[in-house]
Design a protein around this motif. Structure first.
Motif, mmCIF file in Angstrom:
data_model
loop_
_atom_site.group_PDB
_atom_site.id
_atom_site.type_symbol
_atom_site.label_atom_id
_atom_site.label_comp_id
_atom_site.label_asym_id
_atom_site.label_seq_id
_atom_site.Cartn_x
_atom_site.Cartn_y
_atom_site.Cartn_z
ATOM 1 N N TYR A 129 0.849 -1.191 0.000
ATOM 2 C CA TYR A 129 0.000 0.000 0.000
ATOM 3 C C TYR A 129 0.882 1.238 0.000
ATOM 4 C CZ TYR A 129 1.270 0.297 4.928
ATOM 5 O OH TYR A 129 1.981 0.393 6.105
ATOM 6 N N GLN A 130 0.279 2.382 -0.258
ATOM 7 C CA GLN A 130 0.951 3.672 -0.125
ATOM 8 C C GLN A 130 0.063 4.587 0.708
ATOM 9 O OE1 GLN A 130 1.404 4.144 -4.404
ATOM 10 N NE2 GLN A 130 3.613 4.261 -4.215
ATOM 11 N N LEU A 245 -10.258 5.532 17.664
ATOM 12 C CA LEU A 245 -10.771 6.153 16.451
ATOM 13 C C LEU A 245 -10.523 5.289 15.224
ATOM 14 C CD1 LEU A 245 -9.380 9.772 17.034
ATOM 15 C CD2 LEU A 245 -11.681 8.929 17.576
ATOM 16 N N SER A 246 -11.406 5.458 14.236
ATOM 17 C CA SER A 246 -11.254 4.820 12.935
ATOM 18 C C SER A 246 -10.788 5.855 11.920
ATOM 19 C CB SER A 246 -12.588 4.209 12.481
ATOM 20 O OG SER A 246 -12.572 3.909 11.097
ATOM 21 N N TYR A 247 -9.619 5.613 11.336
ATOM 22 C CA TYR A 247 -9.110 6.467 10.258
ATOM 23 C C TYR A 247 -9.352 5.714 8.954
ATOM 24 C CZ TYR A 247 -5.857 9.008 7.234
ATOM 25 O OH TYR A 247 -5.300 9.725 6.200
ATOM 26 N N GLN A 248 -10.388 6.143 8.215
ATOM 27 C CA GLN A 248 -10.816 5.381 7.047
ATOM 28 C C GLN A 248 -9.960 5.714 5.823
ATOM 29 O OE1 GLN A 248 -15.020 4.582 4.679
ATOM 30 N NE2 GLN A 248 -15.071 5.143 6.833
ATOM 31 N N TYR A 249 -9.428 4.646 5.225
ATOM 32 C CA TYR A 249 -8.553 4.760 4.058
ATOM 33 C C TYR A 249 -9.225 4.034 2.900
ATOM 34 C CZ TYR A 249 -4.384 3.921 1.140
ATOM 35 O OH TYR A 249 -3.484 3.856 0.113
ATOM 36 N N GLU A 250 -9.212 4.664 1.718
ATOM 37 C CA GLU A 250 -9.897 4.060 0.574
ATOM 38 C C GLU A 250 -8.964 3.827 -0.620
ATOM 39 O OE1 GLU A 250 -13.488 6.113 -0.426
ATOM 40 O OE2 GLU A 250 -14.450 5.674 1.506
ATOM 41 N N GLY A 251 -7.671 3.923 -0.407
ATOM 42 C CA GLY A 251 -6.717 3.644 -1.475
ATOM 43 C C GLY A 251 -6.462 2.152 -1.598
ATOM 44 N N ASP A 268 -0.615 -8.037 -10.785
ATOM 45 C CA ASP A 268 -1.309 -6.775 -11.058
ATOM 46 C C ASP A 268 -0.327 -5.664 -11.423
ATOM 47 O OD1 ASP A 268 -3.841 -5.072 -10.893
ATOM 48 O OD2 ASP A 268 -2.497 -4.029 -9.519
ATOM 49 N N LEU A 269 0.889 -5.738 -10.909
ATOM 50 C CA LEU A 269 1.890 -4.713 -11.207
ATOM 51 C C LEU A 269 2.252 -4.669 -12.687
ATOM 52 C CD1 LEU A 269 4.297 -5.241 -8.171
ATOM 53 C CD2 LEU A 269 2.606 -3.428 -8.460
ATOM 54 N N THR A 270 2.008 -5.767 -13.413
ATOM 55 C CA THR A 270 2.345 -5.813 -14.839
ATOM 56 C C THR A 270 1.244 -5.220 -15.715
ATOM 57 O OG1 THR A 270 1.390 -8.025 -15.252
ATOM 58 C CG2 THR A 270 3.642 -7.934 -14.404
ATOM 59 N N ASN A 271 0.095 -4.914 -15.124
ATOM 60 C CA ASN A 271 -1.005 -4.348 -15.906
ATOM 61 C C ASN A 271 -0.696 -2.920 -16.332
ATOM 62 O OD1 ASN A 271 -2.652 -6.642 -15.795
ATOM 63 N ND2 ASN A 271 -3.522 -6.032 -13.821
ATOM 64 N N GLU A 272 -1.431 -2.459 -17.341
ATOM 65 C CA GLU A 272 -1.202 -1.115 -17.861
ATOM 66 C C GLU A 272 -1.437 -0.054 -16.795
ATOM 67 O OE1 GLU A 272 -2.746 1.686 -21.597
ATOM 68 O OE2 GLU A 272 -3.230 -0.439 -21.529
ATOM 69 N N LEU A 273 -2.493 -0.225 -16.001
ATOM 70 C CA LEU A 273 -2.777 0.683 -14.891
ATOM 71 C C LEU A 273 -2.898 -0.147 -13.612
ATOM 72 C CD1 LEU A 273 -5.380 3.121 -16.508
ATOM 73 C CD2 LEU A 273 -3.013 3.638 -15.879
ATOM 74 N N PRO A 274 -1.790 -0.504 -12.989
ATOM 75 C CA PRO A 274 -1.850 -1.321 -11.777
ATOM 76 C C PRO A 274 -2.479 -0.567 -10.615
ATOM 77 C CG PRO A 274 0.375 -0.543 -12.147
ATOM 78 C CD PRO A 274 -0.419 -0.146 -13.359
ATOM 79 N N LYS A 275 -3.000 -1.320 -9.651
ATOM 80 C CA LYS A 275 -3.617 -0.707 -8.477
ATOM 81 C C LYS A 275 -2.572 -0.053 -7.578
ATOM 82 C CE LYS A 275 -7.238 -4.242 -8.590
ATOM 83 N NZ LYS A 275 -7.720 -5.482 -7.951
#
Length: 423
Positions: A129-130, A245-251, A268-275
């Motif tokens: 993740y980032q 607390l909940s820190y909601q992340y959607e990435g 997935d990293l090899t796809n044209e637009l990876p996640k």
């Protein structure tokens, strides 16, 4: 004023679900994306967020992880930054090894006394993740949190594998359940964004990323002797009135817990637009190896990633990751596979010695066909070898390879002789 933070990266347990990749290394040391290690992800997220005081807790199969961290993360003499290793140790007060995530941090707290800090950021060493942790810390401070948990919306299929929580309109967590059964899920839906609702992601899952106030964590350790954050300390803290607390992340975020999830994350990293975006202004830091650029001769290549120092003469490489120092001979085909490469180059004397013994050289030989497979480091794959994974294959463990989730994983240093067919 910049918050004073110490980051702790948990080195993970035995990693049995990632076997055989964890047979000789810990989970955070597993190579990912051709040139990185899993531990590079949380460390890079910390550094990109401006937090450069990082401790990595290690226990099982830690030699390669220790070596990687020692050879990678160096700070100049004018910086207060560090990435240090805290290995599990027996003491006069405690003769046990780490019994869980909370116990690992509890046993390490005495080593934190020499640092000045107000907040502890606790991270897993096996996730992709980032995230800007500065935003999470700011959220924690602005909302007066004692504990903040990073959360992500998930669907009902995935929810049974995570700690699931419910929060009120002020993001305060009111209840928490660890890995609920499917029949309990209808009572655990949460308010999420419209985009998440459209994807059927109605449940808030803990990402295993926590922020604690220093004094709060010390008090919790005195009150609660539980070994795990998710199973013990977090539910008890909510019940005992701590402002959680909940820190909601959607990435994009994925837990690299199984061979299947590890393989799909890499593919997935090899796809044209990876996640997961490796081509961003937030770099992933890793060990600089000073390798030559990769060389590709006469190969058809589509949706592939090549790390450094490769020599490629294959006929075709498609939807695949090729790691450092990989050598693939002519006539070979690699499809939807991850070849991790090698730790060193063989010289002509090594190759001559292998020929005399009838042992293939490191890399992939001539006229091979490899599909739906992971080749761990330093594999010797002979000529005319066929390695083809498939979802219908049953799981199994063999001398040179394992089959997990339909993926064939050739073990580190394995020797696969000419003409071998797997399975």
């Amino acid at each position: 004023m910049k918050p004073s933070v110490i980051s702790i990266v948990l080195g993970g347990g035995r990693g049995s679900r990632l076997f055989p990749l964890t047979d000789k290394r810990s989970k955070p040391a597993v190579p990912i994306a051709g040139k990185y290690r899993l531990v590079d992800i949380p460390i890079s997220n910390c550094l990109n967020s401006g937090f450069n005081r990082i401790l990595v807790l290690t226990q099982f199969n830690s030699a390669s992880l220790n070596s990687h961290i020692k050879n990678t993360y160096h700070f100049d003499i004018f910086s207060k930054g560090f990435v240090d290793i805290l290995a599990a140790e027996q003491s006069t007060d405690n003769e046990n090894w780490y019994q869980g995530t909370a116990d690992a941090v509890r046993q390490s707290m005495r080593h934190l006394d020499k640092y000045d800090y107000d907040y502890i950021l606790i991270l897993s060493g096996d996730q992709l993740y980032q995230m800007d942790f500065k935003e999470m810390i700011d959220f924690h401070i602005e909302n007066g949190g004692d504990i903040t948990i990073a959360t992500i919306p998930v669907n009902s299929k995935d929810a049974t594998g995570f700690g699931i929580l419910k929060a009120n309109d002020e993001n305060q967590i009111t209840s928490f359940i660890e890995k609920p059964s499917a029949d309990l899920l209808p009572d655990w839906t949460s308010e999420v964004s419209d985009d998440m609702k459209q994807q059927g992601r109605d449940y808030l899952a803990s990402m295993g990323i926590y922020v604690f106030n220093k004094k709060v964590l010390r008090k919790m350790f005195e009150e609660d002797k539980g070994d795990d954050f998710g199973k013990d300390l977090i539910p008890n803290a909510i019940n005992n009135g701590y402002n959680t607390l909940s820190y909601q992340y959607e990435g994009y975020w994925t837990d690299i817990g199984t061979i299947g999830s590890f393989f799909e994350a890499n593919m997935d990293l090899t796809n044209e637009l990876p996640k997961f975006n490796m081509f961003s202004n937030s770099p992933i830091y890793t060990r600089p190896r000073m390798l030559p650029p990769s060389k590709i001769n006469g190969s058809f290549v589509n949706k592939a990633i090549f790390a450094d120092g490769c020599i490629i003469m294959a006929d075709k490489i498609e939807h695949s990751l090729i790691g450092n120092r990989t050598r693939i001979e002519k006539g070979s085909t690699v499809i939807r596979s991850y070849i991790m490469g090698a730790d060193y180059y063989q010289n002509t004397e090594d190759m001559a010695e292998n020929d005399a013994k009838g042992i293939p050289n490191i890399g992939v030989g001539k006229y091979c066909y490899i599909e739906n497979a992971i080749l761990d480091k330093n594999c010797h794959i002979g000529n005319n070898v066929r390695i083809i994974g498939s979802k219908h294959l049953p799981d199994g463990d063999f001398k040179t390879h394992s089959i997990k989730d339909g993926i064939i994983v050739v073990k580190k240093d394995a020797i696969i002789k000419d003409g071998t067919v797997i399975p």
